[in-house]
Design an enzyme around this catalytic site. Sequence first.
Site, PDB file in Angstrom:
ATOM      1  N   ARG A  90      -9.667   0.559   8.859  1.00  0.00           N
ATOM      2  CA  ARG A  90      -9.152  -0.791   9.223  1.00  0.00           C
ATOM      3  C   ARG A  90     -10.503  -1.480  10.051  1.00  0.00           C
ATOM      4  O   ARG A  90     -10.100  -2.615  10.431  1.00  0.00           O
ATOM      5  CB  ARG A  90      -8.212  -0.600  10.194  1.00  0.00           C
ATOM      6  CG  ARG A  90      -6.902  -1.268   9.454  1.00  0.00           C
ATOM      7  CD  ARG A  90      -5.683  -1.014  10.495  1.00  0.00           C
ATOM      8  NE  ARG A  90      -4.318  -1.604  10.264  1.00  0.00           N
ATOM      9  CZ  ARG A  90      -3.400  -1.209   9.571  1.00  0.00           C
ATOM     10  NH1 ARG A  90      -3.256   0.041   9.068  1.00  0.00           N
ATOM     11  NH2 ARG A  90      -2.296  -1.895   9.296  1.00  0.00           N
TER      12      ARG A  90
ATOM     13  N   LYS B 204       0.724  -1.279  -0.148  1.00  0.00           N
ATOM     14  CA  LYS B 204       0.036  -0.004   0.052  1.00  0.00           C
ATOM     15  C   LYS B 204       0.891   1.257  -0.092  1.00  0.00           C
ATOM     16  O   LYS B 204       0.557   2.228  -0.793  1.00  0.00           O
ATOM     17  CB  LYS B 204      -0.868  -0.132   1.250  1.00  0.00           C
ATOM     18  CG  LYS B 204      -1.947  -1.332   1.191  1.00  0.00           C
ATOM     19  CD  LYS B 204      -2.869  -1.080   2.478  1.00  0.00           C
ATOM     20  CE  LYS B 204      -2.247  -1.210   3.751  1.00  0.00           C
ATOM     21  NZ  LYS B 204      -1.986  -2.485   4.092  1.00  0.00           N
TER      22      LYS B 204
ATOM     23  N   ARG C  61      11.314  -6.533   4.994  1.00  0.00           N
ATOM     24  CA  ARG C  61      11.174  -4.868   5.062  1.00  0.00           C
ATOM     25  C   ARG C  61      12.037  -4.738   6.814  1.00  0.00           C
ATOM     26  O   ARG C  61      12.492  -3.651   6.916  1.00  0.00           O
ATOM     27  CB  ARG C  61       9.832  -4.644   5.177  1.00  0.00           C
ATOM     28  CG  ARG C  61       9.562  -3.209   5.239  1.00  0.00           C
ATOM     29  CD  ARG C  61       8.031  -2.662   5.043  1.00  0.00           C
ATOM     30  NE  ARG C  61       7.397  -3.149   5.836  1.00  0.00           N
ATOM     31  CZ  ARG C  61       5.736  -2.821   6.090  1.00  0.00           C
ATOM     32  NH1 ARG C  61       5.477  -2.364   4.677  1.00  0.00           N
ATOM     33  NH2 ARG C  61       5.046  -3.310   6.698  1.00  0.00           N
TER      34      ARG C  61
ATOM     35  N   ARG D 188      11.317  -1.120  11.559  1.00  0.00           N
ATOM     36  CA  ARG D 188      10.089  -1.203  12.613  1.00  0.00           C
ATOM     37  C   ARG D 188      10.249  -2.576  13.198  1.00  0.00           C
ATOM     38  O   ARG D 188      10.174  -3.867  12.632  1.00  0.00           O
ATOM     39  CB  ARG D 188       8.874  -1.364  11.276  1.00  0.00           C
ATOM     40  CG  ARG D 188       8.484   0.054  10.499  1.00  0.00           C
ATOM     41  CD  ARG D 188       7.492  -0.246   9.704  1.00  0.00           C
ATOM     42  NE  ARG D 188       6.343  -0.790  10.034  1.00  0.00           N
ATOM     43  CZ  ARG D 188       5.000  -0.995   9.667  1.00  0.00           C
ATOM     44  NH1 ARG D 188       4.893  -0.171   8.320  1.00  0.00           N
ATOM     45  NH2 ARG D 188       4.014  -1.612  10.082  1.00  0.00           N
TER      46      ARG D 188
ATOM     47  N   ARG E 290      -0.870  -9.265  13.368  1.00  0.00           N
ATOM     48  CA  ARG E 290      -1.098  -8.496  12.383  1.00  0.00           C
ATOM     49  C   ARG E 290      -1.886  -8.998  11.296  1.00  0.00           C
ATOM     50  O   ARG E 290      -3.120  -8.517  10.895  1.00  0.00           O
ATOM     51  CB  ARG E 290      -0.193  -7.807  11.923  1.00  0.00           C
ATOM     52  CG  ARG E 290       0.224  -6.504  12.848  1.00  0.00           C
ATOM     53  CD  ARG E 290       1.684  -6.053  12.766  1.00  0.00           C
ATOM     54  NE  ARG E 290       2.188  -5.502  11.249  1.00  0.00           N
ATOM     55  CZ  ARG E 290       3.045  -5.443  10.796  1.00  0.00           C
ATOM     56  NH1 ARG E 290       4.034  -6.123  11.393  1.00  0.00           N
ATOM     57  NH2 ARG E 290       3.355  -4.802   9.730  1.00  0.00           N
TER      58      ARG E 290
END
Length: 190
Positions: free
Chosen positions: A89, A14, A128, A134, A146
């Site tokens: 969300r 996204k 990532r 992160r 998640r």
Amino acid sequence: MLNIVLFGPPGAGKGTQSEKLIGKYNLVHLSTGDLFRKHLGEGTDLGKLAQSYMDDGNLVPDEVVIGMVRDKISKTIDPKGFIFDGFPRTVHQAQSLDDMLSDFDTSVSGMVSLEVPDEELKIRLLERGKTSGRADDQNEEKIDTRVRVYKAETLPVAKFYDSKNKLNAVIGVGGIDEIFNNICVVVDGL
Ligand code: ADP
């Protein structure tokens, strides 16, 4: 105004596609994840509140998110439109977004849903996590949480837009430009 909800699981791409879309369509990127990380970096009360939820891979409470989005929309001067990334969300957030936009005499033009298989998501997020710093991307357990939260709380948002004939699925696997072109075909038809 052109208001796009860019939807998809964590790691669907996204953020990457949003960056390309804002350039082409001159839209404002409204990523709730980015806004929370900015607050976190600045050590604001909102950031401190969000941190515990984010660290565990859970959703930040609706009212906190909604307040932050409303604030961002109302402070944006004369936008051509928004790309909502990571928001809404929950169905409650989606209903609130409708209310907010109608206060500004506009509405959601359409949702683009990026479809990526679970196994691919996990690989992307761990990859990532190696470079992004992160914390929520560096641990398989947090990633699993998640994805689970996404399925339980966020997937119903797709049904919400589908019932309004605003859902458009795009395959999120392949080259970045190929995916972008497929998104543009959808956006050009909105
Ligand atoms: P990703 O798409 O990789 O999950 P985001 O940057 O969109 O990452 O979000 C990171 C975290 O921020 C989420 O796991 C959640 O804790 C919080 N968050 C972001 N957007 C929302 C939202 N709309 N509602 C609730 N929590 C959110």
